[in-house]
Design a protein around this motif. Sequence first.
Motif, PDB file in Angstrom:
ATOM      1  N   GLY A  35      28.439 -33.029 -36.263  1.00  0.00           N
ATOM      2  CA  GLY A  35      29.289 -31.848 -36.317  1.00  0.00           C
ATOM      3  C   GLY A  35      29.504 -31.304 -37.715  1.00  0.00           C
ATOM      4  O   GLY A  35      29.187 -31.939 -38.724  1.00  0.00           O
TER       5      GLY A  35
ATOM      6  N   LEU B  16      30.162 -29.074 -32.493  1.00  0.00           N
ATOM      7  CA  LEU B  16      29.593 -30.396 -32.231  1.00  0.00           C
ATOM      8  C   LEU B  16      28.478 -30.226 -31.198  1.00  0.00           C
ATOM      9  O   LEU B  16      28.741 -30.150 -29.996  1.00  0.00           O
TER      10      LEU B  16
ATOM     11  N   VAL C 205      26.452 -31.136 -28.823  1.00  0.00           N
ATOM     12  CA  VAL C 205      26.091 -32.133 -27.808  1.00  0.00           C
ATOM     13  C   VAL C 205      25.096 -31.551 -26.811  1.00  0.00           C
ATOM     14  O   VAL C 205      24.022 -32.109 -26.571  1.00  0.00           O
TER      15      VAL C 205
ATOM     16  N   GLY D 219      27.974 -38.203 -30.364  1.00  0.00           N
ATOM     17  CA  GLY D 219      28.401 -37.184 -31.308  1.00  0.00           C
ATOM     18  C   GLY D 219      29.248 -37.778 -32.421  1.00  0.00           C
ATOM     19  O   GLY D 219      29.889 -38.814 -32.246  1.00  0.00           O
TER      20      GLY D 219
ATOM     21  N   GLU E 234      32.194 -36.362 -34.868  1.00  0.00           N
ATOM     22  CA  GLU E 234      33.122 -35.253 -35.102  1.00  0.00           C
ATOM     23  C   GLU E 234      33.870 -35.475 -36.411  1.00  0.00           C
ATOM     24  O   GLU E 234      34.590 -36.464 -36.567  1.00  0.00           O
TER      25      GLU E 234
ATOM     26  N   ASP F  94      35.739 -26.623 -29.314  1.00  0.00           N
ATOM     27  CA  ASP F  94      35.179 -27.897 -29.758  1.00  0.00           C
ATOM     28  C   ASP F  94      35.445 -28.992 -28.727  1.00  0.00           C
ATOM     29  O   ASP F  94      34.563 -29.795 -28.398  1.00  0.00           O
TER      30      ASP F  94
ATOM     31  N   SER G 123      32.444 -30.916 -26.467  1.00  0.00           N
ATOM     32  CA  SER G 123      32.198 -32.333 -26.740  1.00  0.00           C
ATOM     33  C   SER G 123      32.359 -33.219 -25.514  1.00  0.00           C
ATOM     34  O   SER G 123      31.955 -34.385 -25.523  1.00  0.00           O
TER      35      SER G 123
ATOM     36  N   ALA H 264      29.389 -35.281 -24.088  1.00  0.00           N
ATOM     37  CA  ALA H 264      28.799 -36.388 -24.862  1.00  0.00           C
ATOM     38  C   ALA H 264      29.038 -37.718 -24.152  1.00  0.00           C
ATOM     39  O   ALA H 264      30.041 -37.908 -23.468  1.00  0.00           O
TER      40      ALA H 264
ATOM     41  N   VAL I 249      31.741 -40.083 -28.514  1.00  0.00           N
ATOM     42  CA  VAL I 249      32.004 -39.328 -29.742  1.00  0.00           C
ATOM     43  C   VAL I 249      32.713 -40.240 -30.730  1.00  0.00           C
ATOM     44  O   VAL I 249      33.708 -40.896 -30.383  1.00  0.00           O
TER      45      VAL I 249
END
Length: 313
Positions: free
Chosen positions: A9, A191, A193, A206, A208, A238, A242, A245, A248
Motif C-alpha cells: 500500500g 491497497l 488487493v 497486503g 497497509e 481503503d 482490503s 485480502a 493484511v
Amino acid sequence: MFKFGLALGGGAAKGFAHLGVLKVLEEANLIPDLIVGTSMGALVGAIYAWKKDIGAVREHFKRFLHSEYYDRKTYQRFREVDEEETDGVWVALRHLITKGVIYGKTLTTQSVISPEDYEEDLNILVPITNFNSLKIPFGCIASDLVSGDEVLITGGNIQMAVMASSAIPGVYAPVETGNRILVDGGTTNKLPVNPAFQMGADVVVGVEVSGNLEREEAFHTALDIILRSNTITTHCLDIVQSVNADMVLFPEVDDLHWADFSQMETAMARGVQIAEKMLPDIKRLLARKRLAKSLWPFRHRPAYYPAKEIFME
C-alpha cells in the motif's frame, strides 16, 4: 501453478516498512510470485522486483537518501508546517496553502515539486526502463483524472509507471500517457488487493502503511471540511478494498511522519516486527491455499471491479 501475491500500500515514507516485510519473507524463502504496489508501495515493489535481494534494495535506497539528488528541504517543509498533525499529506497541503507557503504554486502550476525534479529522482531510483527487466512479475496502480478509472500498469516504461503511481496530487505533476492523465494510485486504490488477484494470484497478503484515521475536531474553513471529507472517503474506500485480502499486515508506523524519509531504518524495523509476528500465520495460510489449489486446480478467485490494465508508453 500456485501464485502468492503481495499487495503493497501507499503511505509515503511510512512505506519503508515494506522493506522489513520483504526481508522477513525473503529470509523465510517465501518470496512472492507477483507484487502489486500503490504509490510508495509501487516504488518499493518495483525495485524489489528488479533486484530480488532485500539487502541490495536497502542499500539502493540508502545511497539515494544520502546523495546530492535527494532534496531534504522540500520534504522538511512539509514536516515543519505542523508537527502535531498526523493526518498525512492532505493536512500538510492544507496548512501550506492557507499559510501562503505554496498558494501561488497551487494556482499557477500543477505541482509543488517540478516535473523535472521528480523525473530526475525517479530516473535515479528506478534506473531500469522496462517491465521486461524485472525478475518478479509486477504491477502498479495509478488513477486516471480524465475517466476516473483505476489503472493497473503491467508493462512498458517502468519509470513512467512508478512516477504515475506515486504522483501525489498537488505535490507531483500528473503523468500523461496516450489519452490518460494519471495521478497517485491511492486516489482509487490505496491497497491493491484486487489487482493482485487480477494478475493471477491465488492468495494475497497486503501490507497497509497509511495509518489509522486520526480524530480531528477543528474545522475553521471550507477547505478544512472539504479535505477532511476527502480523507474519510479515502479511508472508507481503503477498508472496503482490503476486505478481499487473505491477510493484511499493519506495521506500527502511525507515529512516523509521512515526509520523514530519514527514518527508513525505523520504518523497516517496524515492518520486520509485524512480519515476524505474523510469519507462522502466513506459512499456514500459504500451505492451506496451496493444498486447495492442488485439489481444485482450475478454481481461481476473481478480482471484483477489475482495474483497467494498460502498458505505459
